[in-house]
Design an enzyme around this catalytic site. Structure first.
Site, short mmCIF file in Angstrom:
data_model
loop_
_atom_site.label_atom_id
_atom_site.label_comp_id
_atom_site.label_asym_id
_atom_site.label_seq_id
_atom_site.Cartn_x
_atom_site.Cartn_y
_atom_site.Cartn_z
CG ASP A 35 11.89 20.83 -16.87
OD1 ASP A 35 11.19 21.42 -16.01
OD2 ASP A 35 11.44 20.00 -17.69
CD GLU A 37 16.14 28.84 -13.93
OE1 GLU A 37 16.50 29.92 -13.43
OE2 GLU A 37 14.96 28.61 -14.30
CE1 TYR A 38 13.62 20.00 -8.53
CE2 TYR A 38 14.69 18.35 -9.92
CZ TYR A 38 14.02 18.68 -8.75
OH TYR A 38 13.75 17.71 -7.82
CG ASP A 39 17.76 18.74 -14.89
OD1 ASP A 39 17.08 18.17 -14.01
OD2 ASP A 39 17.54 18.64 -16.11
CD GLU A 115 -12.20 11.32 0.22
OE1 GLU A 115 -11.39 10.43 0.36
OE2 GLU A 115 -12.25 12.31 0.96
CE LYS A 117 -13.80 2.10 -3.80
NZ LYS A 117 -12.84 1.35 -4.59
CG ASP A 119 -9.90 1.24 -10.47
OD1 ASP A 119 -9.67 0.50 -9.50
OD2 ASP A 119 -10.35 0.83 -11.55
CE1 TYR A 227 -7.43 5.87 1.71
CE2 TYR A 227 -7.12 6.03 -0.67
CZ TYR A 227 -7.11 5.29 0.50
OH TYR A 227 -6.76 3.97 0.44
CE LYS A 292 -12.85 8.41 2.83
NZ LYS A 292 -11.48 8.82 2.53
CE LYS A 316 -16.70 0.01 -7.07
NZ LYS A 316 -16.50 -1.30 -6.48
CB CYS A 410 -17.47 -34.04 -12.45
SG CYS A 410 -15.95 -33.09 -12.46
CB CYS A 413 -13.35 -36.63 -11.55
SG CYS A 413 -14.80 -36.17 -10.60
CB CYS A 428 -17.78 -32.21 -9.09
SG CYS A 428 -16.74 -33.66 -8.88
CB CYS A 434 -12.85 -34.08 -8.51
SG CYS A 434 -12.94 -33.01 -9.93
#
Ligand code: IVH
Length: 670
Positions: A35, A37-39, A115, A117, A119, A227, A292, A316, A410, A413, A428, A434
């Site tokens: 890190d 060296e990256y910085d 693949e 799914k 979320d 995807y 797919k 799902k 209702c 109302c 209603c 209402c």
């Protein structure tokens, strides 16, 4: 002073090195340097850029967090619609999908890409000459929000693609999400800062992506997996979905590791079962797996319906369940007067959130499940779906628990409750008399997908109706700042903002306007369709059931609702008042005439023009171009050395054209 050559060269070198290290660290999880060296490299680049600002480019690794906060998000029109997925909740539904695919393709076994799914949220990334130039949310599929500055802050999203064969224009699509670990860390931080915590990783991701200040997004642990692709120019990518993903990966885009090619229903089931087991051990939330059809030529034959492709399905997972008790049963009145019984629950943690209310759907459902106050019940929640009471734990019922009866009047109302024959829903009969229905109608009108009145939330709508400042949606446009400012807990500044937001919402689109009217059965997609088909409001208002039913995707019930809605004088008056208040939209562009719509072509043999060119010309005229011949093929276009497809065309009696004849057909001269 312009930058010396040596500085230009060094900046280029640093770009390349930093992009590569970034990719190794964030996408491959296999860093080559520390890190520190990256910085150091990054700091060297920052120093050069501050000395020679002309060397700063938008894809510089220093630009990931550089942008200033925005006032609002711009709109982005997706040139290729961002579709959604159909769901299969059961194994039978999956089998039904697979059967349909086989039937349409006229083959017995199909190869699928499988693949997870994810979320999270769908986003589109646009690369022009290999550089990230725009990123957008899915929105309604046609128009999304410009979130370029925010996406730039995701370290796993390359600002520049690597490789020889990167297309000129490449639109990549994928899901942005937050991992479990990232979510927990984020909530620890928000708690430490005394802020409200996020309910689940998905909400945290959504909230982080819709930040106007990219510096905040930059602090959020957002990740992405790609995807698929949208618009691609200068050549097609590959022949299959999995090959396309491999290409994306080679160009350094983040792609999930375990995308598998599976064969037929059995292959799909195996993958699903494996992920059902694996689910809890994954570092992020998934709510199912996606299958797919792998070959693009087969995808093309299958095509799509209103909002989802026919070549893909989301299988799902079973929703998550927990046990709790019913504290009470309330009746809510919806926009169309529908009375929905809702169980008030002892709070319970299920599917990643705390649930305090669960829908009981309607009177029949309550009777069928026989839910009573005091009962122990199983609450179920799946993804973003409203939690529901799945069943009663009957053994735990206390003696004397009273059976539930629907109200006869209702609760808001007092109007009579009616239930049409054959309908499960009690309503209603008060209509817009209402207040509950009125409030819901106004909330819907103002919502983001409808007229998009910023700052007009549910609470404020309730206050405005309760204080009799508005009676219907058209009154919104007559509100004055001092009236609004007079409401309880309303600052003048917010009132000014609200009136400004209302003013802004006056300019909309016909599709949004039709959706905002809240006609029963007319969701966003149908509203868009109506806008496209009729082009103007007057003709839609004057239409009849037959004309509506002739439109693909509109059934007799919705057609009747539409005609009834516009037949009601009250609704016509409100529309008249809205137009008089200045609500307006640009003329709807009619889609071009497509003389070859509905015709399927197959191209075979060597053509003089590139095959993709001809394909594009055909598609512009509305034709479908497929890779395999069947009885449904209308024309086979034959070039040099055509091979077996030519024979098959003759066998099936499909019309055969040569390239010149095909071009004549396209130009409409034959
Ligand atoms: S494909 C035309 N693949 O699910 C197909 N979607 O329910 C469009 N999603 O809007 C989507 N993981 O946000 C696809 N592996 C995956 C996905 C995925 C998650 C989301 C995506 C889409 C939604 C549809």
């Amino acid at each position: 002073m312009s930058a010396p050559k040596s500085a230009c060269r060094r900046v280029r070198e640093l770009h390349e090195q930093l992009h590569e290290h970034n990719y190794r660290y964030y996408t491959k999880d296999d860093p080559l340097i520390s890190d520190a060296e990256y910085d150091q490299l990054l700091r060297e680049l920052q120093a050069l850029e501050s000395r020679y600002p002309e060397l700063i480019t938008p894809d510089s690794p220093t630009r990931r967090v550089g942008a200033a906060p925005l006032k609002g998000f711009g709109e982005v029109r997706h040139e290729v619609r961002m579709l959604s997925l159909d769901n299969a909740m059961t194994d039978d539904e999956l089998a039904g999908f697979e059967q349909r695919v086989c039937r349409v393709l006229e083959i017995d076994e199909v190869e699928y890409a499988a693949e997870p799914k994810l979320d999270g949220l769908a986003v589109s990334l646009l690369y022009q000459d290999g550089r990230l130039v725009r990123a957008a949310t899915r929105g309604d599929g046609t128009t999304g929000e410009d979130i370029t500055q925010n996406i730039r802050t995701l370290n796993s999203v390359p600002l520049r693609l690597v490789g020889e064969d990167v297309p000129e224009t490449l639109e990549v699509r994928g899901e942005v999400f937050i991992s479990h670990a990232g979510f927990e860390e984020l909530n620890r931080q928000t708690a430490a800062e005394g802020q409200k915590s996020f309910v689940n990783p998905r909400n945290a991701a959504a909230g982080s992506l819709r930040q106007l200040d990219p510096a905040i997004t930059a602090q959020r642990p957002l990740e992405m997996f790609c995807y698929g692709v949208g618009k691609v120019t200068a050549g097609s990518l590959a022949a299959t979905h999995t090959e396309t993903l491999s290409k994306l990966k080679a160009w350094h885009l983040p792609v999930y590791e375990d995308v598998e090619c599976v064969s037929g229903l059995a292959g799909c089931r195996d993958y699903f079962n494996r992920y059902e087991q694996l689910r809890d051990d994954l570092p992020f939330d998934i709510d199912g797996v996606v299958f797919k059809v792998n070959r693009f030529d087969q995808q093309e034959v299958l095509g799509f319906v209103a909002r989802a492709p026919r070549w893909a399905i989301a299988r799902k997972f079973q929703p998550e369940e927990s046990e709790t008790t019913v504290l009470g049963i309330d009746i809510q009145v919806g926009r169309t007067g529908a009375l929905t019984p809702v169980a008030r629950l002892e709070p319970v943690f299920v599917g990643g959130v705390t649930v305090t209310n669960a829908t009981l759907h309607n009177e029949d459902e309550i009777q069928r499940k026989d839910v009573r106050v005091g009962d122990h019940v199983i609450v179920r929640r799946a993804g973003d779906v409203i939690p529901e009471v799945a069943r009663v734990v009957i053994e735990k019922r206390k003696k004397g628990a009273a059976k539930f009866h629907m109200l006869t009047h209702c609760p808001v109302c007092g109007s009579q409750v009616t239930r049409a024959e054959g309908e499960a829903v009690a309503r209603c009969s008060g209509g817009l008399f209402c207040p509950a229905q009125r409030k819901q109608a106004i909330k819907h009108f103002a919502s983001r997908r409808a007229m998009d009145v910023e700052g007009l939330g549910d609470k404020l709508v309730e206050q405005l109706v309760d204080e009799a400042l508005i009676a219907d949606v058209s009154d919104l446009y007559c509100l004055a700042v001092d009236e609004v400012a007079g409401l309880e807990r309303m600052a003048t500044k917010s009132a000014v903002n609200l009136v400004a937001a209302l003013d802004k919402s006056r300019t909309t689109t016909l599709g949004r306007f039709v959706f905002s009217l809240g006609i029963r059965g007319v969701g966003e997609a149908t509203a868009q369709l109506l806008a496209q088909e009729f082009g103007e409001l007057e003709s839609l208002m004057a239409t009849d059931v037959e004309t509506l039913e002739a439109i693909h995707d509109i059934g007799p019930i919705v057609a009747q609702h539409i005609v009834d809605f516009f037949g009601e004088q009250h609704n016509r008056d409100v529309i008249g008042k809205l137009l008089a208040a200045g609500v307006n939209w640009p003329a709807v562009e009619k889609p071009r005439e497509q003389p070859l719509a509905g015709k399927t072509f197959v191209l075979t043999g060597t053509l003089t023009m590139p095959r993709n060119k001809l394909k594009e010309k055909l598609q512009v005229q509305g034709a479908k171009v497929s890779g395999s011949i069947s009885k449904k093929t209308d024309y086979v276009v034959v070039g040099e050395n055509p091979g077996s497809k030519h024979d098959k065309a003759l066998q099936l009696g499909v019309a055969v054209l040569d390239e010149a004849e095909c071009l004549q057909l396209i130009s409409g001269k034959s």
